[in-house]
Design an enzyme around this catalytic site. Structure first.
Site, PDB file in Angstrom:
ATOM      1  N   GLY A  88       0.821  -1.207   0.000  1.00  0.00           N
ATOM      2  CA  GLY A  88       0.000   0.000   0.000  1.00  0.00           C
ATOM      3  C   GLY A  88       0.852   1.253   0.000  1.00  0.00           C
ATOM      4  O   GLY A  88       2.021   1.231  -0.372  1.00  0.00           O
ATOM      5  N   ALA A  89       0.231   2.395   0.435  1.00  0.00           N
ATOM      6  CA  ALA A  89       0.881   3.712   0.351  1.00  0.00           C
ATOM      7  C   ALA A  89       1.389   3.907  -1.084  1.00  0.00           C
ATOM      8  O   ALA A  89       2.552   4.248  -1.315  1.00  0.00           O
ATOM      9  CB  ALA A  89       2.009   3.851   1.365  1.00  0.00           C
ATOM     10  N   HIS A 110       2.345   5.010  -4.777  1.00  0.00           N
ATOM     11  CA  HIS A 110       2.820   6.238  -5.413  1.00  0.00           C
ATOM     12  C   HIS A 110       2.995   5.972  -6.912  1.00  0.00           C
ATOM     13  O   HIS A 110       2.625   4.882  -7.400  1.00  0.00           O
ATOM     14  CB  HIS A 110       4.128   6.713  -4.754  1.00  0.00           C
ATOM     15  N   ASP A 111       3.577   6.950  -7.615  1.00  0.00           N
ATOM     16  CA  ASP A 111       3.682   6.804  -9.078  1.00  0.00           C
ATOM     17  C   ASP A 111       4.519   5.583  -9.481  1.00  0.00           C
ATOM     18  O   ASP A 111       4.330   5.018 -10.563  1.00  0.00           O
ATOM     19  CB  ASP A 111       4.317   8.062  -9.687  1.00  0.00           C
ATOM     20  N   HIS A 130       4.470   2.652  -7.959  1.00  0.00           N
ATOM     21  CA  HIS A 130       3.526   1.530  -7.974  1.00  0.00           C
ATOM     22  C   HIS A 130       2.612   1.620  -9.195  1.00  0.00           C
ATOM     23  O   HIS A 130       2.289   0.606  -9.819  1.00  0.00           O
ATOM     24  CB  HIS A 130       2.652   1.559  -6.723  1.00  0.00           C
ATOM     25  N   GLN A 136       7.943  -9.443   7.737  1.00  0.00           N
ATOM     26  CA  GLN A 136       9.181  -8.947   7.123  1.00  0.00           C
ATOM     27  C   GLN A 136       9.759  -7.734   7.857  1.00  0.00           C
ATOM     28  O   GLN A 136      10.733  -7.160   7.409  1.00  0.00           O
ATOM     29  CB  GLN A 136       8.960  -8.642   5.640  1.00  0.00           C
ATOM     30  N   GLN A 144      15.324  -8.113  -3.420  1.00  0.00           N
ATOM     31  CA  GLN A 144      14.019  -8.787  -3.325  1.00  0.00           C
ATOM     32  C   GLN A 144      13.656  -9.409  -4.680  1.00  0.00           C
ATOM     33  O   GLN A 144      13.233 -10.561  -4.761  1.00  0.00           O
ATOM     34  CB  GLN A 144      12.967  -7.775  -2.895  1.00  0.00           C
ATOM     35  N   ARG A 159       8.415   5.257   1.883  1.00  0.00           N
ATOM     36  CA  ARG A 159       9.066   5.811   3.082  1.00  0.00           C
ATOM     37  C   ARG A 159       9.549   7.248   2.867  1.00  0.00           C
ATOM     38  O   ARG A 159       9.927   7.903   3.835  1.00  0.00           O
ATOM     39  CB  ARG A 159      10.234   4.927   3.503  1.00  0.00           C
TER      40      ARG A 159
HETATM   41  O1  PAF Z   1       8.069  -4.706  -1.943  1.00  0.00           O
HETATM   42  C1  PAF Z   1       7.122  -4.746  -1.119  1.00  0.00           C
HETATM   43  O2  PAF Z   1       6.297  -3.846  -1.031  1.00  0.00           O
HETATM   44  C2  PAF Z   1       6.980  -5.968  -0.211  1.00  0.00           C
HETATM   45  O3  PAF Z   1       8.225  -6.445   0.182  1.00  0.00           O
HETATM   46  C3  PAF Z   1       6.124  -7.085  -0.825  1.00  0.00           C
HETATM   47  C4  PAF Z   1       6.771  -7.665  -2.085  1.00  0.00           C
HETATM   48  C5  PAF Z   1       4.744  -6.552  -1.165  1.00  0.00           C
HETATM   49  C6  PAF Z   1       5.963  -8.228   0.166  1.00  0.00           C
HETATM   50  O4  PAF Z   1       5.329  -7.818   1.338  1.00  0.00           O
END
Ligand code: PAF
Length: 290
Positions: free
Chosen positions: A31-32, A34-35, A37, A64, A157, A191
């Site tokens: 969530g949160a 932004h552009d 995403h 996490q 990641q 963030r």
């Molecule tokens: O990149 C993220 O926002 C998170 O690490 C993810 C992949 C949604 C897993 O919680």
């Protein structure tokens, strides 16, 4: 602009996600939005095709976050997230509760990220990637996407998700999408909203350092590293966790052997109380002199 359907539970997700033979693309998020995403969602639409289904998950995954990290203050902006999803033509938003994802509390079986999970981010945030891979595997199990889109900003990641999908034969495509930046170079991150104006100015040193490394890359790894470190040393507001130059094709993010081939320069640092990461691709050369 049609609002996406919202599923809060596994049952609702199964009901809302009409597959009927079409391609399903998933963008996992916390969530949160932004552009950056929004660009991942646009990419997911492209991957799914006009008749396919795009699913965005919105779930702040406690597994996490380490002790003392920002789980409690992590921004939660669900209504605005729905607007972004609507603009990008998302079909279903999966927004489960913690109990829905972890019905019995913390899971007994989790995904071990292997040695790569202990490097770089994993060294600074022990257990982080076990939490990431476990929830991503669960989301893959629940949504059963044909393709999932992740941002390159979280480069380690992305490498780990690709390894998990390959090593555990999960049978989907993983697409990495380029990092989205503000015009001044700052990589978009949920963030960033923690940063004061002064901190935001300091944070620009991260992308400047990466660009300095890219500019000196033709002279080899030590020159690229030196150029990046010089930028970071000049910015007292930045407390460096690591700067690493690695070979993405190794899939390990171990230190790079200095040969002429594609690599990534990755940086992580604290600016005030905010931890930021960023990275760029580069090609290390062997040009004489620096
Ligand atoms: O990149 C993220 O926002 C998170 O690490 C993810 C992949 C949604 C897993 O919680």
């Amino acid at each position: 602009m049609t609002r996406p359907a919202v599923a809060g539970s596994r049952t609702e997700l199964a009901e809302l996600l009409d597959r009927s033979g079409s391609r399903v693309a998933l963008v996992p998020t916390m969530g949160a939005l932004h552009d950056g995403h929004a660009s991942l969602l646009a990419r997911a639409r492209k991957e799914a095709g006009p008749d396919g289904r795009v699913v965005a998950s919105v779930f702040v995954n406690p597994l996490q976050f380490g002790a003392g990290e920002d789980l409690d203050r992590y921004p939660r902006t669900f209504d605005l997230d729905l607007d972004v999803c609507a603009r990008e033509g998302v079909d279903v938003v999966f927004a489960p509760t913690v109990d829905e994802v972890y019905p019995g509390g913390d899971p007994l079986v989790t995904v071990d990220p292997g040695p790569l999970g202990d490097l770089l981010e994993g060294e600074v945030r022990p257990g982080h990637f076990r939490g990431v891979l476990t929830v991503v595997a669960k989301l893959f199990g629940l949504v059963r996407p044909d393709v999932a889109v992740f941002g390159e900003k979280d480069y380690q990641q992305l490498v780990l998700v690709r390894r998990m999908v390959a090593d555990l034969c999960l049978g989907l495509d993983v697409v990495g999408a380029e990092t989205w930046r503000d015009p001044d170079g700052l990589a978009l991150s949920s963030r960033n909203r923690y940063l004061s104006d002064d901190e935001r100015r300091s944070a620009l040193a991260l992308s400047r350092a990466l660009r300095a490394a890219v500019e000196r890359a033709a002279y080899g790894l030590p020159a690229a590293r030196w150029a990046a470190m010089a930028v970071l040393r000049d910015e007292p507001g930045v407390e460096l966790d690591y700067l690493a130059i690695t070979d993405p094709d190794l899939g390990t993010l171990e230190p790079h052997a200095d040969t002429e081939r594609p690599a990534r320069v990755l940086v992580a640092a604290r600016v005030g109380t905010t931890r930021l990461i960023d990275n760029l691709p580069l090609t290390l050369g062997t040009t004489e002199g620096s």
